[in-house]
Motif scaffolding. Structure first.
Motif, PDB file in Angstrom:
ATOM      1  N   PRO A 178       0.844  -1.194   0.000  1.00  0.00           N
ATOM      2  CA  PRO A 178       0.000   0.000   0.000  1.00  0.00           C
ATOM      3  C   PRO A 178       0.884   1.251   0.000  1.00  0.00           C
ATOM      4  CG  PRO A 178      -0.735  -1.575   1.671  1.00  0.00           C
ATOM      5  CD  PRO A 178       0.597  -2.042   1.171  1.00  0.00           C
ATOM      6  N   CYS A 191      -3.660   6.313  -4.430  1.00  0.00           N
ATOM      7  CA  CYS A 191      -3.367   5.297  -3.424  1.00  0.00           C
ATOM      8  C   CYS A 191      -3.242   3.956  -4.131  1.00  0.00           C
ATOM      9  CB  CYS A 191      -4.456   5.244  -2.364  1.00  0.00           C
ATOM     10  SG  CYS A 191      -4.529   6.750  -1.391  1.00  0.00           S
ATOM     11  N   ALA A 211      -4.498   0.268  -2.094  1.00  0.00           N
ATOM     12  CA  ALA A 211      -5.183   0.714  -0.876  1.00  0.00           C
ATOM     13  C   ALA A 211      -6.472   1.433  -1.247  1.00  0.00           C
ATOM     14  CB  ALA A 211      -4.290   1.639  -0.065  1.00  0.00           C
ATOM     15  N   LEU A 248      -3.761   4.377   4.262  1.00  0.00           N
ATOM     16  CA  LEU A 248      -3.142   3.087   3.953  1.00  0.00           C
ATOM     17  C   LEU A 248      -3.493   2.000   4.962  1.00  0.00           C
ATOM     18  CD1 LEU A 248       0.400   4.342   2.832  1.00  0.00           C
ATOM     19  CD2 LEU A 248      -1.623   3.926   1.413  1.00  0.00           C
ATOM     20  N   GLU A 258      -6.463   0.232   4.664  1.00  0.00           N
ATOM     21  CA  GLU A 258      -7.354  -0.720   4.001  1.00  0.00           C
ATOM     22  C   GLU A 258      -6.697  -1.216   2.718  1.00  0.00           C
ATOM     23  OE1 GLU A 258     -11.425   0.708   3.571  1.00  0.00           O
ATOM     24  OE2 GLU A 258     -11.012   2.171   5.153  1.00  0.00           O
ATOM     25  N   PRO A 259      -5.829  -2.254   2.815  1.00  0.00           N
ATOM     26  CA  PRO A 259      -5.186  -2.789   1.618  1.00  0.00           C
ATOM     27  C   PRO A 259      -6.227  -3.260   0.597  1.00  0.00           C
ATOM     28  CG  PRO A 259      -4.197  -3.710   3.601  1.00  0.00           C
ATOM     29  CD  PRO A 259      -5.427  -2.956   4.024  1.00  0.00           C
TER      30      PRO A 259
END
Length: 187
Positions: free
Chosen positions: A107, A138, A141, A146, A148-149
């Protein structure tokens, strides 16, 4: 640390598509001053090594529950403290492709920082100022923090809080629409 407000306008698995939209957004903006900031959450040594080669004097830190945390400021060895966050500021825009390649599947966020958004007369807004004049990609992600992969990438436009109407206006200029809530984003 200052804050802007960001709103997602694209989710894609294609970095080429995302970078095309970034280019089109930057074509709208006053980029007489333009730099790139970079943040990544790194868990693998090969990614860390690639990023440290690109950003040899960059800052890094850990966020481990129950520990004091290690950092570049403390002179710690980053290889001994994975996972960690790494950050680079004021980078030349030409570094973007190398940063994307070095990040791999980690991420990461790339933020383009520029002078101003244009006037948005249809939204009742004059030319914007430097606060809130950003675009963030992002990688891997869903969110700017970063946390929430994802298997895809999210593109955000940043605006000043009092100019929230600028986000959907910008999205429409590049043939898109906002797809998420307006969120506070540290910059």
């Amino acid at each position: 640390m200052a804050n802007s407000y960001a709103q997602s306008i694209l989710r894609t698995t294609s970095t080429a598509e995302a970078l095309d939209i970034v280019r089109r957004l930057l074509d709208l903006a006053d980029t007489s001053v333009l730099s790139v900031d970079f943040d990544a959450r790194v868990s693998e040594e090969p990614v860390l090594d690639a990023l440290l080669e690109l950003l040899p004097d960059t800052g890094w830190w850990t966020e481990t529950d129950g520990a004091d945390g290690a950092s570049s400021d403390a002179g710690d060895d980053p290889h001994a403290h994975l996972p960690l966050y790494i950050s680079g500021c004021g980078l030349p825009p030409e570094a973007v492709d190398r940063l994307i390649a070095a990040s791999g599947t980690s991420p990461a966020c790339i933020r383009w920082d520029f002078w101003a958004w244009p006037a948005a007369p249809e939204a009742g807004l004059d030319r914007g100022g430097p606060r809130g004049a950003y675009v963030t990609l992002c990688l891997n992600a869903q969110d700017i923090d970063l946390t929430e992969p994802a298997a895809d990438h999210s593109l955000f436009v940043h605006v000043a809080q009092v100019e929230a109407e600028r986000a959907p206006w910008l999205a429409a200029r590049v043939g898109l629409r906002v797809i998420g809530e307006l969120v506070m984003a540290p910059v």
